[in-house]
Design an enzyme around this catalytic site. Structure first.
Site, PDB file in Angstrom:
ATOM      1  N   HIS A  14       0.847  -1.194   0.000  1.00  0.00           N
ATOM      2  CA  HIS A  14       0.000   0.000   0.000  1.00  0.00           C
ATOM      3  C   HIS A  14       0.877   1.237   0.000  1.00  0.00           C
ATOM      4  O   HIS A  14       2.097   1.155   0.113  1.00  0.00           O
ATOM      5  CB  HIS A  14      -0.985   0.001   1.182  1.00  0.00           C
ATOM      6  CG  HIS A  14      -0.368   0.273   2.511  1.00  0.00           C
ATOM      7  ND1 HIS A  14      -0.972   1.048   3.462  1.00  0.00           N
ATOM      8  CD2 HIS A  14       0.794  -0.134   3.069  1.00  0.00           C
ATOM      9  CE1 HIS A  14      -0.218   1.104   4.545  1.00  0.00           C
ATOM     10  NE2 HIS A  14       0.860   0.396   4.332  1.00  0.00           N
ATOM     11  N   CYS A  33       6.048   5.890   4.205  1.00  0.00           N
ATOM     12  CA  CYS A  33       4.800   5.251   3.765  1.00  0.00           C
ATOM     13  C   CYS A  33       4.250   5.878   2.490  1.00  0.00           C
ATOM     14  O   CYS A  33       3.329   5.337   1.893  1.00  0.00           O
ATOM     15  CB  CYS A  33       3.753   5.307   4.877  1.00  0.00           C
ATOM     16  SG  CYS A  33       4.212   4.337   6.319  1.00  0.00           S
ATOM     17  N   HIS A  39       5.087   0.164  -0.623  1.00  0.00           N
ATOM     18  CA  HIS A  39       5.780  -0.638   0.392  1.00  0.00           C
ATOM     19  C   HIS A  39       4.790  -1.673   0.891  1.00  0.00           C
ATOM     20  O   HIS A  39       3.592  -1.573   0.639  1.00  0.00           O
ATOM     21  CB  HIS A  39       6.314   0.228   1.547  1.00  0.00           C
ATOM     22  CG  HIS A  39       5.247   0.785   2.434  1.00  0.00           C
ATOM     23  ND1 HIS A  39       4.439   1.838   2.059  1.00  0.00           N
ATOM     24  CD2 HIS A  39       4.842   0.411   3.669  1.00  0.00           C
ATOM     25  CE1 HIS A  39       3.586   2.103   3.040  1.00  0.00           C
ATOM     26  NE2 HIS A  39       3.804   1.252   4.034  1.00  0.00           N
ATOM     27  N   HIS A  41       3.600  -4.994   3.873  1.00  0.00           N
ATOM     28  CA  HIS A  41       3.590  -5.516   5.235  1.00  0.00           C
ATOM     29  C   HIS A  41       3.127  -6.968   5.228  1.00  0.00           C
ATOM     30  O   HIS A  41       2.383  -7.392   4.332  1.00  0.00           O
ATOM     31  CB  HIS A  41       2.622  -4.719   6.121  1.00  0.00           C
ATOM     32  CG  HIS A  41       2.975  -3.284   6.251  1.00  0.00           C
ATOM     33  ND1 HIS A  41       3.978  -2.829   7.077  1.00  0.00           N
ATOM     34  CD2 HIS A  41       2.454  -2.180   5.659  1.00  0.00           C
ATOM     35  CE1 HIS A  41       4.060  -1.519   6.987  1.00  0.00           C
ATOM     36  NE2 HIS A  41       3.147  -1.094   6.117  1.00  0.00           N
ATOM     37  N   ASP A  79      -4.508 -10.608  -0.130  1.00  0.00           N
ATOM     38  CA  ASP A  79      -3.210 -11.272  -0.049  1.00  0.00           C
ATOM     39  C   ASP A  79      -2.435 -11.119  -1.357  1.00  0.00           C
ATOM     40  O   ASP A  79      -2.939 -11.426  -2.439  1.00  0.00           O
ATOM     41  CB  ASP A  79      -3.389 -12.754   0.290  1.00  0.00           C
ATOM     42  CG  ASP A  79      -2.079 -13.423   0.666  1.00  0.00           C
ATOM     43  OD1 ASP A  79      -1.215 -12.761   1.276  1.00  0.00           O
ATOM     44  OD2 ASP A  79      -1.918 -14.618   0.355  1.00  0.00           O
ATOM     45  N   HIS A  80      -1.216 -10.618  -1.221  1.00  0.00           N
ATOM     46  CA  HIS A  80      -0.321 -10.368  -2.360  1.00  0.00           C
ATOM     47  C   HIS A  80      -0.945  -9.408  -3.379  1.00  0.00           C
ATOM     48  O   HIS A  80      -0.774  -9.561  -4.582  1.00  0.00           O
ATOM     49  CB  HIS A  80       0.139 -11.674  -3.006  1.00  0.00           C
ATOM     50  CG  HIS A  80       1.088 -12.421  -2.121  1.00  0.00           C
ATOM     51  ND1 HIS A  80       0.664 -13.244  -1.115  1.00  0.00           N
ATOM     52  CD2 HIS A  80       2.438 -12.426  -2.076  1.00  0.00           C
ATOM     53  CE1 HIS A  80       1.705 -13.746  -0.489  1.00  0.00           C
ATOM     54  NE2 HIS A  80       2.799 -13.267  -1.039  1.00  0.00           N
ATOM     55  N   GLU A 126      -0.015  -4.402  11.669  1.00  0.00           N
ATOM     56  CA  GLU A 126       0.758  -4.006  10.495  1.00  0.00           C
ATOM     57  C   GLU A 126       2.219  -4.413  10.665  1.00  0.00           C
ATOM     58  O   GLU A 126       2.877  -4.830   9.717  1.00  0.00           O
ATOM     59  CB  GLU A 126       0.642  -2.499  10.295  1.00  0.00           C
ATOM     60  CG  GLU A 126       1.351  -1.993   9.065  1.00  0.00           C
ATOM     61  CD  GLU A 126       1.206  -0.504   8.896  1.00  0.00           C
ATOM     62  OE1 GLU A 126       0.498  -0.092   7.961  1.00  0.00           O
ATOM     63  OE2 GLU A 126       1.796   0.250   9.698  1.00  0.00           O
TER      64      GLU A 126
END
Length: 137
Positions: A14, A33, A39, A41, A79-80, A126
């Site tokens: 994100h 960020c 980037h 998490h 996810d991903h 996070e």
């Protein structure tokens, strides 16, 4: 009243960035960020529901069903993925951990109500040091 929690994990990218701000202002407010290359998490998602135990099964909710609800409606969508670009329930929202937790709550609340349990909270980690908890309105 009994509470039960299910943990799931997902990895996602994100960026915190406002198009109506300059690059400098975004960097000042959001720091790393706001990286132009995004980037990511490794998130830990904790979903807690509450209600009364079914006297026939001894369950508040069948955990296999709870897992399926979370996977199909949240994890499989994030996810991903890039939360800003790929996730329908985050469209036009700042992809902060706070807003992600609120959006997840809004998606899951009616689905658990259909199962006769109440969504109590979403806890979204996070990092190992930072997490958000949301309990609804």
């Amino acid at each position: 009243m009994v509470y039960i929690t299910r943990r799931e994990r997902f990895c996602a990218a994100h960026k915190l960035y406002r198009e109506d701000w300059s690059i400098e202002k975004n960097e000042n407010v959001f720091g790393n960020c706001s990286n132009v290359n995004w980037h990511g998490h490794n998130y830990d998602l904790f979903v807690t529901v509450k209600g009364d135990v079914n006297p026939t099964t001894g369950f508040l909710i069948d955990l296999k069903l709870m897992k399926t609800i979370i996977l199909e409606n949240i994890v499989n969508k994030v996810d991903h993925k890039n939360i800003n670009l790929d996730v329908d329930f985050m469209k036009d929202k700042m992809a902060s951990t706070e807003n992600i937790a609120i959006a997840i709550f809004e998606v899951l609340k009616p689905l658990f109500e259909e199962q006769k349990v109440q969504l109590h909270s979403i806890r979204l980690h996070e990092t190992e040091n930072n997490y958000v908890e949301y309990f609804g309105d």
